[in-house]
Scaffold this active site. Structure first.
Site, mmCIF file in Angstrom:
data_model
loop_
_atom_site.group_PDB
_atom_site.id
_atom_site.type_symbol
_atom_site.label_atom_id
_atom_site.label_comp_id
_atom_site.label_asym_id
_atom_site.label_seq_id
_atom_site.Cartn_x
_atom_site.Cartn_y
_atom_site.Cartn_z
ATOM 1 N N GLU A 79 0.814 -1.224 0.000
ATOM 2 C CA GLU A 79 0.000 0.000 0.000
ATOM 3 C C GLU A 79 0.851 1.280 0.000
ATOM 4 O O GLU A 79 0.373 2.337 0.422
ATOM 5 C CB GLU A 79 -0.940 -0.005 1.204
ATOM 6 C CG GLU A 79 -1.983 -1.111 1.117
ATOM 7 C CD GLU A 79 -3.107 -0.886 2.103
ATOM 8 O OE1 GLU A 79 -4.203 -0.511 1.663
ATOM 9 O OE2 GLU A 79 -2.877 -1.078 3.311
ATOM 10 N N HIS A 98 -0.452 5.322 8.047
ATOM 11 C CA HIS A 98 -1.581 4.457 7.677
ATOM 12 C C HIS A 98 -1.798 3.436 8.787
ATOM 13 O O HIS A 98 -0.844 2.769 9.211
ATOM 14 C CB HIS A 98 -1.303 3.759 6.341
ATOM 15 C CG HIS A 98 -2.356 2.754 5.988
ATOM 16 N ND1 HIS A 98 -3.688 3.092 5.830
ATOM 17 C CD2 HIS A 98 -2.292 1.403 5.790
ATOM 18 C CE1 HIS A 98 -4.380 2.002 5.540
ATOM 19 N NE2 HIS A 98 -3.558 0.974 5.514
ATOM 20 N N HIS A 100 -4.634 0.543 10.945
ATOM 21 C CA HIS A 100 -5.831 -0.310 10.989
ATOM 22 C C HIS A 100 -6.386 -0.366 12.415
ATOM 23 O O HIS A 100 -7.044 -1.342 12.773
ATOM 24 C CB HIS A 100 -5.498 -1.744 10.560
ATOM 25 C CG HIS A 100 -4.868 -1.882 9.216
ATOM 26 N ND1 HIS A 100 -4.160 -3.010 8.851
ATOM 27 C CD2 HIS A 100 -4.838 -1.053 8.134
ATOM 28 C CE1 HIS A 100 -3.719 -2.871 7.595
ATOM 29 N NE2 HIS A 100 -4.105 -1.691 7.147
ATOM 30 N N HIS A 170 -11.440 -0.953 6.629
ATOM 31 C CA HIS A 170 -9.993 -1.088 6.497
ATOM 32 C C HIS A 170 -9.221 -0.331 7.587
ATOM 33 O O HIS A 170 -8.467 -0.935 8.343
ATOM 34 C CB HIS A 170 -9.610 -0.593 5.091
ATOM 35 C CG HIS A 170 -8.166 -0.668 4.757
ATOM 36 N ND1 HIS A 170 -7.709 -0.517 3.468
ATOM 37 C CD2 HIS A 170 -7.055 -0.845 5.509
ATOM 38 C CE1 HIS A 170 -6.393 -0.622 3.445
ATOM 39 N NE2 HIS A 170 -5.975 -0.807 4.676
HETATM 40 MN MN MN Z 1 -3.915 -1.099 5.085
#
Ligand code: MN
Length: 255
Positions: A79, A98, A100, A170
């Site tokens: 990603e 980023h 989760h 996500h």
């Molecule tokens: Mn991810």
């Protein structure tokens, strides 16, 4: 080949990885990057490894299309396009996280309940946090990951000029004008999500107005280094650039 990242920036990025891991913003998954301070189209990020285990030797440069800029590169995060496309769209962004983290997931999953600032430490959120719907760009059978430039650009467009974008089913992506600001915002985005869920169980929350949020956010931005000094404490002594207030007092001042 671009010149190596200055030692101080490298240490900052490694420490950011460790802080995010220690505070539960990332676990085995998730990542943080830094735009190259000298070459605005390039950015730096770890190879594909759990952030809590990142060392300086794991960090490598990427070009504006999110390709690793080393010969014979190690495996890298699928990603990485999240980072490259946000840097392309938003020149003021210097760092991207980023995550989760579980507390943010409900707010991507329940469209009628936007994530909003419920306490002053998350004032930077200002108002409703946008939600990226991957189905609008990849159909109903994607694996949910931002695996190419097209999806990265769509995510960057949904983020716009906001500090945070939720990703339905996500996680979230958080940006800042420094590594420290991106980490600070990531930590308090998750706190806000936890507190907002608690508040919603009690009744309809009384959220900060956009003006209250903006003012609180501006005030907190002046004290990010205080949080960083605490969160970085215990990190590798040789890597962490301690603020001057952290220096040991001279012997005469200790008495
Ligand atoms: Mn991810």
């Amino acid at each position: 080949m671009i010149p190596p990242l200055p030692k101080e920036e490298l240490a900052e990025l490694v420490t950011a990885n460790h802080i995010l891991s220690r505070l539960g913003v990332v676990d085995a998954f998730g990542h943080v990057s830094l735009r190259d301070p000298r070459h605005a189209h390039h950015f730096w990020m770890s190879r594909r490894v759990a952030p809590g285990l990142v060392g300086p030797e794991d960090v490598l440069p990427f070009d504006g299309d999110s390709n690793p800029l080393v010969a014979d590169p190690p495996p890298v995060y699928a990603e990485r396009f999240i980072h490259g496309e946000i840097y392309r769209r938003s020149p003021a962004v210097m760092s991207v996280v980023h995550s989760h983290a579980p507390p943010i997931i409900p707010f991507g999953a329940v469209p009628s309940v936007p994530l909003r600032p419920v306490f002053h430490m998350a004032g930077f959120l200002i108002t409703n946090v946008p939600v990226f719907e991957i189905r609008d760009h990849a159909g109903t059978a994607s694996d949910m990951l931002v695996r190419d430039r097209k999806l990265g650009a769509a995510l960057a467009d949904t983020l716009g000029d906001m500090p945070v974008v939720l990703m339905r089913g996500h996680g979230a992506t958080i940006v800042g004008c420094s590594v420290r600001q991106a980490v600070f915002r990531a930590v308090y985005t998750i706190s806000n999500a936890t507190l907002q869920s608690e508040a919603l169980r009690l009744g309809p929350p009384n959220y900060l107005t956009p003006e209250e949020a903006r003012n609180a956010g501006a005030g907190n931005d002046k004290h990010i280094d205080r949080a960083w000094a605490l969160w970085a404490c215990g990190d590798n002594e040789s890597l962490v650039a301690k603020p001057s207030s952290h220096k040991k007092l001279p012997r005469s001042a200790k008495q």
